[in-house]
Design a protein around this motif. Structure first.
Motif, short mmCIF file in Angstrom:
data_model
loop_
_atom_site.label_atom_id
_atom_site.label_comp_id
_atom_site.label_asym_id
_atom_site.label_seq_id
_atom_site.Cartn_x
_atom_site.Cartn_y
_atom_site.Cartn_z
N LEU A 3 0.80 -1.23 0.00
CA LEU A 3 0.00 0.00 0.00
C LEU A 3 0.83 1.27 0.00
O LEU A 3 0.46 2.26 -0.63
N VAL A 4 1.95 1.27 0.72
CA VAL A 4 2.71 2.50 0.95
C VAL A 4 3.93 2.53 0.05
O VAL A 4 4.86 1.73 0.22
N GLU A 5 3.92 3.45 -0.89
CA GLU A 5 5.04 3.56 -1.84
C GLU A 5 6.32 3.92 -1.10
O GLU A 5 6.37 4.84 -0.28
N GLY A 6 7.39 3.17 -1.35
CA GLY A 6 8.68 3.45 -0.74
C GLY A 6 8.85 2.87 0.65
O GLY A 6 9.89 3.08 1.28
N TYR A 7 7.82 2.14 1.15
CA TYR A 7 7.94 1.59 2.52
C TYR A 7 8.98 0.48 2.56
O TYR A 7 9.02 -0.39 1.71
N GLN A 8 9.82 0.53 3.60
CA GLN A 8 10.77 -0.54 3.86
C GLN A 8 10.72 -0.87 5.35
O GLN A 8 10.65 0.04 6.18
N GLU A 9 10.76 -2.15 5.64
CA GLU A 9 10.74 -2.56 7.04
C GLU A 9 12.07 -2.18 7.68
O GLU A 9 13.14 -2.56 7.21
N ASN A 10 11.99 -1.40 8.77
CA ASN A 10 13.21 -0.94 9.44
C ASN A 10 13.60 -1.81 10.62
O ASN A 10 14.76 -1.94 10.95
N CYS A 11 12.62 -2.35 11.29
CA CYS A 11 12.94 -3.15 12.48
C CYS A 11 11.81 -4.10 12.76
O CYS A 11 10.70 -3.96 12.26
N ARG A 12 12.09 -5.05 13.59
CA ARG A 12 11.08 -6.02 14.04
C ARG A 12 11.31 -6.24 15.52
O ARG A 12 12.39 -6.60 15.95
N THR A 13 10.29 -5.97 16.31
CA THR A 13 10.40 -6.10 17.76
C THR A 13 10.03 -7.52 18.17
O THR A 13 8.92 -8.00 17.86
N ALA A 14 10.93 -8.15 18.84
CA ALA A 14 10.67 -9.53 19.28
C ALA A 14 9.76 -9.52 20.49
O ALA A 14 9.84 -8.65 21.34
N ASN A 15 8.89 -10.54 20.60
CA ASN A 15 8.01 -10.65 21.76
C ASN A 15 8.79 -11.24 22.94
O ASN A 15 9.69 -12.02 22.76
#
Length: 210
Positions: free
Chosen positions: A198-210
């Motif tokens: 959906l979001v143009e240019g979106y890149q995953e920056n981080c992932r928070t572990a549970n």
């Protein structure tokens, strides 16, 4: 602006498109609701603003926490933001994303220093300002909210209208349904896939572990 806020804008535009196709009931056509979004930066002293946090930290004797000495943000007062949002809503015909001219960005460190100076004036105490480091995904600088290449003027000198190209209404509808299912199932990978779609240019920056 974060990806989730952009998705909210797209959802608002989707709802606005649906409002234009309301069917008559018993021969009476209801007045369609106008849906539009207003994009702006930080509002001083509002809930979630850095000002109440700094005030609390000063009351506790410090330190004031700033993520980076050069981090900058756009700021606006509560009365100004409220008035401009109302003005933008009056201009709306449905589906627009309005942008507010926030002026020049402010260094958060300078804001912290000024609040410390005011709090310690004529008082025999010192309050430290501590640099904590940027958090995962946090930006050092905010992008300009008003860019001549992606916005156009309105009748109000501090309100602009976005002309950014977004996905089609059909794609928004499809992706929002996928997002609803992914959230219901708590499927993080599926949520991130929708954001990327959906979001143009979106890149995953981080992932928070549970």
């Amino acid at each position: 602006m974060g990806a989730s806020k952009r998705v909210a804008e797209l959802a608002c535009q989707f709802v606005a498109s649906q409002a234009q196709h309301i069917q008559a009931v018993d021969g009476i056509l209801p007045v369609p609701t106008k849906f539009s979004a207003v994009r702006f930066g930080n509002v001083l002293d509002s809930a979630g603003s850095v000002v109440p946090l700094f005030r609390k930290q000063i009351a506790e004797g410090g330190p004031l926490t700033v993520t980076h000495e050069d981090v900058t943000r756009f700021f606006m007062t509560i009365p100004e933001a409220s008035q401009l949002v109302i003005q933008a809503s009056a201009m709306s015909t449905g589906g627009e994303v309005f942008l507010l001219d926030m002026g020049e960005p402010v260094r958060v460190y300078d804001l912290a220093k000024r609040m410390v100076e005011l709090a310690t004036r004529n008082v025999d105490r010192e309050i430290e300002i501590k640099i904590t480091g940027l958090r995962p995904g946090e930006k050092l600088y905010e992008e300009l909210l008003v860019d001549a290449s992606s916005s156009e003027e309105t009748a109000h000198q501090k309100i602009y209208k976005s002309i950014e190209r977004g996905p089609s209404v059909e794609k928004i509808s499809q992706q929002l349904e996928l997002l609803t299912n992914a959230l219901t199932e708590q499927d993080l990978d599926a949520v991130l896939a929708v954001l990327q779609g959906l979001v143009e240019g979106y890149q995953e920056n981080c992932r928070t572990a549970n």
